[in-house]
Design an enzyme around this catalytic site. Structure first.
Site, PDB file in Angstrom:
ATOM      1  N   ASP A  65     -65.591  53.650-101.482  1.00 30.15           N
ATOM      2  CA  ASP A  65     -66.440  54.701-100.919  1.00 30.15           C
ATOM      3  C   ASP A  65     -66.885  54.231 -99.536  1.00 30.15           C
ATOM      4  OD1 ASP A  65     -68.615  56.484-100.425  1.00 30.15           O
ATOM      5  OD2 ASP A  65     -68.829  56.776-102.595  1.00 30.15           O
ATOM      6  N   ALA A  85     -61.136  59.021 -91.317  1.00 32.18           N
ATOM      7  CA  ALA A  85     -60.976  60.470 -91.590  1.00 32.18           C
ATOM      8  C   ALA A  85     -61.815  60.916 -92.781  1.00 32.18           C
ATOM      9  CB  ALA A  85     -59.498  60.785 -91.835  1.00 32.18           C
ATOM     10  N   LYS A  89     -66.646  67.892 -95.677  1.00 31.53           N
ATOM     11  CA  LYS A  89     -66.340  68.792 -94.557  1.00 31.53           C
ATOM     12  C   LYS A  89     -66.556  70.274 -94.841  1.00 31.53           C
ATOM     13  CE  LYS A  89     -61.614  69.875 -95.489  1.00 31.53           C
ATOM     14  NZ  LYS A  89     -60.224  69.944 -95.141  1.00 31.53           N
ATOM     15  N   SER A 128     -63.585  63.846 -85.394  1.00 29.35           N
ATOM     16  CA  SER A 128     -64.695  64.771 -85.209  1.00 29.35           C
ATOM     17  C   SER A 128     -64.197  66.182 -85.515  1.00 29.35           C
ATOM     18  CB  SER A 128     -65.205  64.670 -83.769  1.00 29.35           C
ATOM     19  OG  SER A 128     -66.241  65.599 -83.540  1.00 29.35           O
ATOM     20  N   LYS A 131     -67.008  71.816 -85.024  1.00 28.78           N
ATOM     21  CA  LYS A 131     -68.340  72.169 -85.544  1.00 28.78           C
ATOM     22  C   LYS A 131     -69.419  71.161 -85.113  1.00 28.78           C
ATOM     23  CE  LYS A 131     -66.419  74.976 -89.183  1.00 28.78           C
ATOM     24  NZ  LYS A 131     -65.037  74.930 -88.666  1.00 28.78           N
ATOM     25  N   SER A 175     -54.995  73.306 -93.948  1.00 28.17           N
ATOM     26  CA  SER A 175     -55.627  72.139 -94.589  1.00 28.17           C
ATOM     27  C   SER A 175     -56.465  72.586 -95.784  1.00 28.17           C
ATOM     28  CB  SER A 175     -56.481  71.374 -93.581  1.00 28.17           C
ATOM     29  OG  SER A 175     -57.585  72.157 -93.219  1.00 28.17           O
ATOM     30  N   THR A 195     -65.017  87.796 -92.828  1.00 33.54           N
ATOM     31  CA  THR A 195     -66.444  87.510 -92.585  1.00 33.54           C
ATOM     32  C   THR A 195     -66.968  88.332 -91.402  1.00 33.54           C
ATOM     33  OG1 THR A 195     -65.725  85.593 -91.351  1.00 33.54           O
ATOM     34  CG2 THR A 195     -66.550  85.186 -93.569  1.00 33.54           C
ATOM     35  N   ARG A 254     -70.998  83.637 -93.048  1.00 37.33           N
ATOM     36  CA  ARG A 254     -71.676  82.794 -94.051  1.00 37.33           C
ATOM     37  C   ARG A 254     -72.707  81.884 -93.375  1.00 37.33           C
ATOM     38  NH1 ARG A 254     -66.418  80.526 -97.022  1.00 37.33           N
ATOM     39  NH2 ARG A 254     -65.916  80.252 -94.842  1.00 37.33           N
TER      40      ARG A 254
HETATM   41  N1  LIG Z   1     -59.387  70.199 -91.969  1.00 36.85           N
HETATM   42  C1  LIG Z   1     -59.854  70.670 -90.846  1.00 36.85           C
HETATM   43  O1  LIG Z   1     -59.703  71.863 -90.531  1.00 36.85           O
HETATM   44  C2  LIG Z   1     -60.558  69.748 -89.882  1.00 36.85           C
HETATM   45  C3  LIG Z   1     -60.832  70.222 -88.592  1.00 36.85           C
HETATM   46  C4  LIG Z   1     -61.459  69.375 -87.699  1.00 36.85           C
HETATM   47  C5  LIG Z   1     -61.817  68.100 -88.098  1.00 36.85           C
HETATM   48  N2  LIG Z   1     -61.574  67.663 -89.364  1.00 36.85           N
HETATM   49  C6  LIG Z   1     -62.000  66.308 -89.720  1.00 36.85           C
HETATM   50  O2  LIG Z   1     -60.831  65.565 -90.017  1.00 36.85           O
HETATM   51  C7  LIG Z   1     -61.098  64.610 -91.037  1.00 36.85           C
HETATM   52  C8  LIG Z   1     -60.084  64.736 -92.166  1.00 36.85           C
HETATM   53  O3  LIG Z   1     -60.148  66.036 -92.702  1.00 36.85           O
HETATM   54  P1  LIG Z   1     -59.194  66.496 -93.885  1.00 36.85           P
HETATM   55  O4  LIG Z   1     -58.928  67.942 -93.677  1.00 36.85           O
HETATM   56  O5  LIG Z   1     -58.068  65.540 -94.027  1.00 36.85           O
HETATM   57  O6  LIG Z   1     -60.201  66.341 -95.114  1.00 36.85           O
HETATM   58  P2  LIG Z   1     -59.862  66.394 -96.690  1.00 36.85           P
HETATM   59  O7  LIG Z   1     -58.501  66.905 -96.928  1.00 36.85           O
HETATM   60  O8  LIG Z   1     -61.032  67.069 -97.339  1.00 36.85           O
HETATM   61  O9  LIG Z   1     -59.892  64.863 -97.101  1.00 36.85           O
HETATM   62  C9  LIG Z   1     -61.067  64.103 -97.100  1.00 36.85           C
HETATM   63  C10 LIG Z   1     -60.718  62.683 -97.500  1.00 36.85           C
HETATM   64  O10 LIG Z   1     -61.895  61.895 -97.441  1.00 36.85           O
HETATM   65  C11 LIG Z   1     -62.048  61.196 -98.694  1.00 36.85           C
HETATM   66  N3  LIG Z   1     -63.466  60.993 -98.896  1.00 36.85           N
HETATM   67  C12 LIG Z   1     -64.448  61.919 -98.994  1.00 36.85           C
HETATM   68  N4  LIG Z   1     -65.627  61.319 -99.190  1.00 36.85           N
HETATM   69  C13 LIG Z   1     -65.391  59.978 -99.193  1.00 36.85           C
HETATM   70  C14 LIG Z   1     -66.202  58.836 -99.361  1.00 36.85           C
HETATM   71  N5  LIG Z   1     -67.528  58.957 -99.553  1.00 36.85           N
HETATM   72  N6  LIG Z   1     -65.634  57.617 -99.314  1.00 36.85           N
HETATM   73  C15 LIG Z   1     -64.311  57.488 -99.130  1.00 36.85           C
HETATM   74  N7  LIG Z   1     -63.477  58.534 -98.963  1.00 36.85           N
HETATM   75  C16 LIG Z   1     -64.017  59.763 -99.012  1.00 36.85           C
HETATM   76  C17 LIG Z   1     -61.374  62.122 -99.705  1.00 36.85           C
HETATM   77  O11 LIG Z   1     -60.944  61.437-100.881  1.00 36.85           O
HETATM   78  P3  LIG Z   1     -61.908  61.189-102.151  1.00 36.85           P
HETATM   79  O12 LIG Z   1     -62.645  62.478-102.379  1.00 36.85           O
HETATM   80  O13 LIG Z   1     -60.991  60.803-103.223  1.00 36.85           O
HETATM   81  O14 LIG Z   1     -62.794  60.068-101.765  1.00 36.85           O
HETATM   82  C18 LIG Z   1     -60.158  62.557 -98.906  1.00 36.85           C
HETATM   83  O15 LIG Z   1     -59.193  61.542 -98.920  1.00 36.85           O
HETATM   84  C19 LIG Z   1     -62.551  64.827 -91.465  1.00 36.85           C
HETATM   85  O16 LIG Z   1     -63.332  63.858 -90.823  1.00 36.85           O
HETATM   86  C20 LIG Z   1     -62.879  66.209 -90.956  1.00 36.85           C
HETATM   87  O17 LIG Z   1     -64.249  66.299 -90.631  1.00 36.85           O
HETATM   88  C21 LIG Z   1     -60.928  68.464 -90.259  1.00 36.85           C
END
Ligand SMILES: NC(=O)c1ccc[n+]([C@@H]2O[C@H](COP(=O)([O-])OP(=O)(O)OC[C@H]3O[C@@H](n4cnc5c(N)ncnc54)[C@H](OP(=O)(O)O)[C@@H]3O)[C@@H](O)[C@H]2O)c1
Length: 337
Positions: A65, A85, A89, A128, A131, A175, A195, A254
């Site tokens: 974690d 990462a 989120k 980042s 948002k 995603s 929305t 929302r």
């Molecule tokens: N997706 C988007 O549209 C988007 C856009 C802009 C920025 N981002 C940023 O990009 C990054 C990656 O996003 P993503 O879409 O890949 O997210 P995601 O698919 O929701 O994956 C999140 C990852 O973080 C892990 N995680 C969550 N809480 C944790 C903790 N306390 N300790 C260790 N691991 C943890 C999750 O695994 P476990 O739950 O198993 O721990 C998972 O591997 C994030 O920082 C997000 O803010 C995403």
């Protein structure tokens, strides 16, 4: 760039983490170690079916974690580069469970920085989000705090050879929890919830996100906040691309949502530079020379008052371009219906 290097991805089982893993293993077959750090053993188990240790000897699955500093320190032993990462989120989940979001997104960022500073890590790229720019919800506010922590970490590293930078981008097409899979599911019911009819978002593919992260890892001098130049879409065009025959039901914006997203505010314009394919917001305090940076990257300061928002973008996705991308990146058999 990554051959013979050891890399750790926090949140390695997430959408970005998996795409990064795929790209790194393909482009740098001689990577020394690629550690996937996350909590849920089931997600790691599933990822290990796709990237088994028997086929990819560099890969390691490490349960942990980001709230657990000791575990991070253990995991960072022998690691050269960290990509942070892991995050909570989902905007509405963060609003409802604020302390959990603070613990993961802010406490986690602090821990990652501390663990990097107490190990031999030399480069760190933290993710980042749009948002985090002029945030109106807790998720964005925690990510802005995280951005500030990573950028300021360059000021407390002393003589240590380590660079912290940040990559900020908008909605990642397809995603976990994003609009395209949601509309694909909802179209089976014949009605799409919308929305706000004026809503716009930035659009980036997962591969586009991966490319920006790898570019930051390769080129950062420390303290940059990288913002790729990406197109926007109108939510109604996404609805039209996916389900031209569906009715729309306007459900209202929302809590914590914006009609248009922003990546660079006009107040950031004083320290924002145009580097061609992307912008970079530079820190107020640097431990390198700004004139050298500008010369090296041919960086041009943006006009005063410049802002980068999804509603006033100069590049736009169309219904046709969205259909092409959905087919190319997400659903090869996709047909509008
Ligand atoms: N997706 C988007 O549209 C988007 C856009 C802009 C920025 N981002 C940023 O990009 C990054 C990656 O996003 P993503 O879409 O890949 O997210 P995601 O698919 O929701 O994956 C999140 C990852 O973080 C892990 N995680 C969550 N809480 C944790 C903790 N306390 N300790 C260790 N691991 C943890 C999750 O695994 P476990 O739950 O198993 O721990 C998972 O591997 C994030 O920082 C997000 O803010 C995403």
């Amino acid at each position: 760039m990554l051959n013979n290097k050891s890399i750790l991805i926090t949140g390695g089982t997430g959408s970005l983490g998996k795409e990064l893993t795929k790209t790194i293993l393909k482009k740098w077959p001689n990577v020394s170690r690629l550690v996937i750090y996350s909590r849920d053993e089931q997600k790691q188990f599933q990822m290990a079916q796709e990237f088994p240790e028997s086929e990819y000897p560099a890969i390691r699955y490490f349960i942990g974690d980001v709230r657990d500093l000791e575990r991070l320190k253990r995991a960072f032993n022998g690691i050269d580069y960290v990509i942070h990462a892991a995050a909570m989120k989902h905007v509405h989940i963060a609003e409802y469970n604020p302390d959990e979001c603070v613990k993961t997104n802010i406490g986690g960022a602090e821990n990652v920085i501390k663990a990097c500073l107490s190990s031999g890590v030399t480069k760190v790229v933290a993710l980042s989000t749009d948002k985090a720019c002029a945030p109106i919800n807790l998720y964005g506010a925690t990510k802005l705090t995280s951005d500030k922590l990573f950028i300021a970490a360059n000021n407390i590293k002393g003589k240590q050879d380590i660079k912290f930078s940040v990559v900020r981008y908008g909605n990642v097409m397809g995603s976990n929890g994003s609009v395209i899979p949601f509309f694909m599911k909802k179209r089976e019911e014949g009605v799409l919830p919308i929305t706000d009819v004026n809503m716009t978002r930035f659009n980036i593919s997962l591969q586009g996100g991966v490319d920006m992260v790898l570019h930051a890892l390769d080129t950062a001098w420390g303290g940059e906040l990288f913002v790729p130049k990406i197109p926007s879409y109108r939510i109604l065009d996404v609805a039209q691309a996916i389900a031209p025959n569906c009715e729309h039901r306007v459900v209202g914006i929302r809590p914590g949502e914006k009609v248009h997203e922003e990546m660079i505010t006009s107040s950031d314009s004083f320290t924002t530079y145009d580097l061609g394919k992307y912008y970079v917001i530079l820190p107020q305090v640097t431990n390198w020379n700004l004139e050298d940076y500008k010369k090296h990257f041919n960086a041009k300061i943006v006009p005063q008052g410049f802002s980068y928002t999804s509603g006033e973008n100069t590049e736009w996705e169309t219904v046709a371009s969205m259909r092409e991308q959905i087919k190319e990146h997400l659903y090869p058999d996709f047909e509008p219906k």
